[in-house]
Design a protein around this motif. Structure first.
Motif, mmCIF file in Angstrom:
data_model
loop_
_atom_site.group_PDB
_atom_site.id
_atom_site.type_symbol
_atom_site.label_atom_id
_atom_site.label_comp_id
_atom_site.label_asym_id
_atom_site.label_seq_id
_atom_site.Cartn_x
_atom_site.Cartn_y
_atom_site.Cartn_z
ATOM 1 N N SER A 8 49.260 28.534 50.571
ATOM 2 C CA SER A 8 48.177 28.094 49.610
ATOM 3 C C SER A 8 46.838 28.773 49.984
ATOM 4 O O SER A 8 46.061 29.136 49.275
ATOM 5 N N TYR A 9 46.597 28.456 51.492
ATOM 6 C CA TYR A 9 45.185 28.901 51.761
ATOM 7 C C TYR A 9 45.095 30.488 51.694
ATOM 8 O O TYR A 9 44.210 30.733 51.303
ATOM 9 N N CYS A 10 46.256 31.292 52.093
ATOM 10 C CA CYS A 10 46.242 32.752 52.017
ATOM 11 C C CYS A 10 45.918 33.003 50.513
ATOM 12 O O CYS A 10 45.123 33.963 50.076
ATOM 13 N N THR A 11 46.547 32.344 49.677
ATOM 14 C CA THR A 11 46.430 32.555 48.128
ATOM 15 C C THR A 11 45.093 32.493 47.803
ATOM 16 O O THR A 11 44.502 33.014 46.717
ATOM 17 N N ASN A 12 44.398 31.292 48.308
ATOM 18 C CA ASN A 12 43.174 31.369 47.440
ATOM 19 C C ASN A 12 42.149 32.226 48.198
ATOM 20 O O ASN A 12 41.230 32.486 47.614
ATOM 21 N N VAL A 13 42.284 32.565 49.635
ATOM 22 C CA VAL A 13 41.358 33.497 50.060
ATOM 23 C C VAL A 13 41.667 34.849 49.486
ATOM 24 O O VAL A 13 40.690 35.362 49.043
ATOM 25 N N HIS A 14 42.766 35.339 49.021
ATOM 26 C CA HIS A 14 42.880 36.346 48.287
ATOM 27 C C HIS A 14 42.312 36.333 46.947
ATOM 28 O O HIS A 14 41.783 37.345 46.506
ATOM 29 N N TYR A 15 42.401 35.344 46.127
ATOM 30 C CA TYR A 15 41.655 35.161 44.817
ATOM 31 C C TYR A 15 40.377 35.233 44.915
ATOM 32 O O TYR A 15 39.505 35.385 44.108
ATOM 33 N N LEU A 16 39.598 34.455 46.234
ATOM 34 C CA LEU A 16 38.279 34.597 46.277
ATOM 35 C C LEU A 16 38.033 36.056 46.585
ATOM 36 O O LEU A 16 36.530 36.267 45.926
ATOM 37 N N CYS A 17 38.500 36.612 47.379
ATOM 38 C CA CYS A 17 38.234 38.092 47.498
ATOM 39 C C CYS A 17 38.162 39.048 46.282
ATOM 40 O O CYS A 17 37.403 39.787 45.989
ATOM 41 N N MET A 18 39.129 38.725 45.400
ATOM 42 C CA MET A 18 39.294 39.264 43.803
ATOM 43 C C MET A 18 38.133 38.874 43.269
ATOM 44 O O MET A 18 37.399 39.793 42.550
ATOM 45 N N GLU A 19 37.530 37.550 43.404
ATOM 46 C CA GLU A 19 36.357 37.508 42.749
ATOM 47 C C GLU A 19 35.079 38.007 43.013
ATOM 48 O O GLU A 19 34.469 38.566 42.291
ATOM 49 N N VAL A 20 34.972 38.067 44.360
ATOM 50 C CA VAL A 20 33.780 38.811 44.945
ATOM 51 C C VAL A 20 33.805 40.491 44.423
ATOM 52 O O VAL A 20 32.792 40.670 44.105
ATOM 53 N N ILE A 21 35.104 40.876 44.568
ATOM 54 C CA ILE A 21 35.143 42.490 44.141
ATOM 55 C C ILE A 21 34.646 42.451 42.803
ATOM 56 O O ILE A 21 33.886 43.370 42.321
ATOM 57 N N ILE A 22 35.128 41.517 41.854
ATOM 58 C CA ILE A 22 35.098 41.704 40.469
ATOM 59 C C ILE A 22 33.625 41.271 40.074
ATOM 60 O O ILE A 22 32.968 42.139 39.221
ATOM 61 N N LYS A 23 32.930 40.476 40.528
ATOM 62 C CA LYS A 23 31.529 39.914 40.655
ATOM 63 C C LYS A 23 30.743 41.164 40.879
ATOM 64 O O LYS A 23 29.953 41.496 40.223
ATOM 65 N N ASP A 24 30.953 41.869 41.919
ATOM 66 C CA ASP A 24 30.000 42.840 42.509
ATOM 67 C C ASP A 24 30.232 44.169 41.585
ATOM 68 O O ASP A 24 29.344 44.727 41.214
ATOM 69 N N GLN A 25 31.312 44.387 41.184
ATOM 70 C CA GLN A 25 31.299 45.635 40.305
ATOM 71 C C GLN A 25 30.898 45.206 39.001
ATOM 72 O O GLN A 25 30.373 46.186 38.409
ATOM 73 N N LEU A 26 31.262 44.106 38.463
ATOM 74 C CA LEU A 26 30.742 43.789 37.075
ATOM 75 C C LEU A 26 28.938 43.696 37.041
ATOM 76 O O LEU A 26 28.372 44.186 36.211
ATOM 77 N N LEU A 27 28.599 43.275 38.115
ATOM 78 C CA LEU A 27 27.099 43.205 38.218
ATOM 79 C C LEU A 27 26.566 44.623 38.307
ATOM 80 O O LEU A 27 25.557 45.221 37.611
ATOM 81 N N ASN A 28 27.095 45.565 39.162
ATOM 82 C CA ASN A 28 26.727 46.897 39.421
ATOM 83 C C ASN A 28 26.867 47.620 37.928
ATOM 84 O O ASN A 28 25.789 48.363 37.486
#
Length: 443
Positions: A8-28
């Protein structure tokens, strides 16, 4: 197979990384295509609560104009966003395909409950709003509220910090027509209704910044939202800064002095230890920030206010038993601290550096005039000069109060290759000639 908790922890970390990547790309994408309103100052790089409008108001006021500012309060703005309307806006800005599908899945089918001391409330579905506490949520909110700036017309202006909205206009004291601002409020009300947000009219207010005249007293202009007249206020807390109708910050300084004094009392009641390291840590993490927040806006130039602010640090260091017998400046050296006035001066110089090197959203050409001496002059280094509309009333404002100090900096310091380098180099410069308070006098 991973244990359940680790999986569950690994899944949450993976999902958080996805959020960060999408946030950065979206803002850019949004910034690269100039899709985010230039009036938005929240959750964006190079923007902060410092990049506000008070200087514009001061310039207008000192030019014999009145200013009316309307503060708008949304009711639970982050929680009120309708999912399908948010997705429609995303699609309008060119966000489609798999990314739109991901965001749709991100906001839909969420549930929440309240937990208090291991007691859980019943679970309920989340039917609206962006997920608060998430990485992607703030960006989605900026996109949803982005076009609110289109409601501003004529001479009226609008500024945003996330969901904090203020509209304002300046006008000649002989002219009482503020129709542009009222029309903008009407358009804002229509925009709010269209996008299913709510304005809390009881918390909205008008700050009239008007000149006083015995022969012709100024009468505040009434403003309305949905037929309800907004109340006038002589002072408003604007992003943590108390702004009054005279554009002086004496009351704000009094407020932060009271808060800092209360925090000093809480510390001494809560801790019996007077160990020097503990007291220093408590001061710089718990007390000093309340004395320095957004000082670029309100930094006083009057000696009595400077001394009042310095008095908090002076008294606090006096109570440290091992150094109480020393003078104030010696106590500061023993604690490796600086006078608060000196710190505020450096904060201003750092902000000058940011503005002049495009590390801030503030356009330097709008506030600074850079003079380039001829190559044959003794000192060919460019320097800042006061604008043609300068008057003494502006002397204490951010863009003027330390111009001489900035110009006196060595050329290699002003031309530092990075902000980190600039901060490091100004630590080595003696600024005592620019300090007005009593802190530079041994006590």
């Amino acid at each position: 197979m991973l244990p359940l908790k680790l999986s569950s922890y690994c899944t949450n970390v993976h999902y958080l990384c996805m959020e960060v990547i999408i946030k950065d790309q979206l803002l850019n994408y949004l910034l690269r295509n100039s899709l985010i309103s230039k009036h938005q100052h929240g959750f964006l790089s190079k923007h902060s609560t410092t990049s506000t409008t008070t200087h514009d108001w001061i310039v207008s006021f000192t030019s014999c104009c009145n200013v009316d500012v309307v503060y708008i309060d949304f009711t639970r703005a982050f929680d009120s966003i309708v999912f399908n309307k948010l997705l429609a806006k995303l699609e309008h800005y060119g966000i489609t395909g798999k990314l739109l599908a991901f965001i749709s899945a991100f906001i839909h089918n969420r549930e929440q409950c309240v937990v208090l001391e291991n007691c859980f409330s019943s679970v309920t579905s989340v039917l609206s709003g962006v997920p608060q506490g998430s990485v992607l949520g703030p960006v989605l909110f900026l996109i949803f509220i982005n076009d609110v700036s289109s409601t501003c017309i004529g001479q009226a202006k609008l500024k945003l910090f996330a969901d904090d909205v203020k509209l304002y206009t300046s006008f000649n004291v002989d002219v009482s027509n503020c129709g542009d601002l009222q029309q903008s409020l009407d358009l804002l009300s229509s925009w709010v209704n269209s996008w299913q947000l709510n304005i809390n009219i009881s918390k909205c207010s008008v700050l009239p910044i008007h000149h006083k005249s015995k022969s012709r007293p100024s009468i505040p202009h009434p403003y309305f939202i949905n037929g309800s007249q907004l109340s006038n206020s002589s002072s408003v807390t604007d992003l943590g800064i108390l702004v009054n109708s005279h554009l002086t910050f004496n009351h704000h300084v009094s407020n932060i002095l009271t808060k800092a004094t209360q925090r000093v009392g809480v510390f001494f009641r809560g801790f019996s230890s007077r160990h020097i390291a503990l007291m220093k840590k408590a001061f710089i993490t718990y007390i000093r920030p309340s004395l320095e927040f957004n000082s670029n806006i309100w930094n006083p130039t009057k000696k009595y206010l400077i001394d009042k602010l310095e008095g908090i640090q002076r008294r606090f260091t006096k109570i440290v038993p091992s150094i109480s017998h020393l003078s104030y400046l010696d106590r500061l050296r023993a604690l490796d601290l600086e006078p608060l006035e000196l710190r505020r001066l450096k904060f201003d110089l750092i902000q000058y550096y940011k503005v002049l090197n495009n590390l801030s959203c503030i356009d330097p050409s709008s506030y600074f005039q850079l003079h380039y001496p001829p190559p044959s002059s003794r000192n060919p280094t460019p320097f800042l000069q006061k604008s043609s509309n300068f008057n003494k009333s502006l002397q204490s404002t951010f863009f003027f109060r330390y111009l001489d100090c900035w110009n006196a900096l060595p050329a290699n310091v002003k031309q530092s290759s990075s902000l980190t380098s600039f901060k490091r180099q100004i630590k080595l410069i003696d600024f005592s000639k620019y300090l007005k308070g009593s802190a530079i006098v041994a006590s």
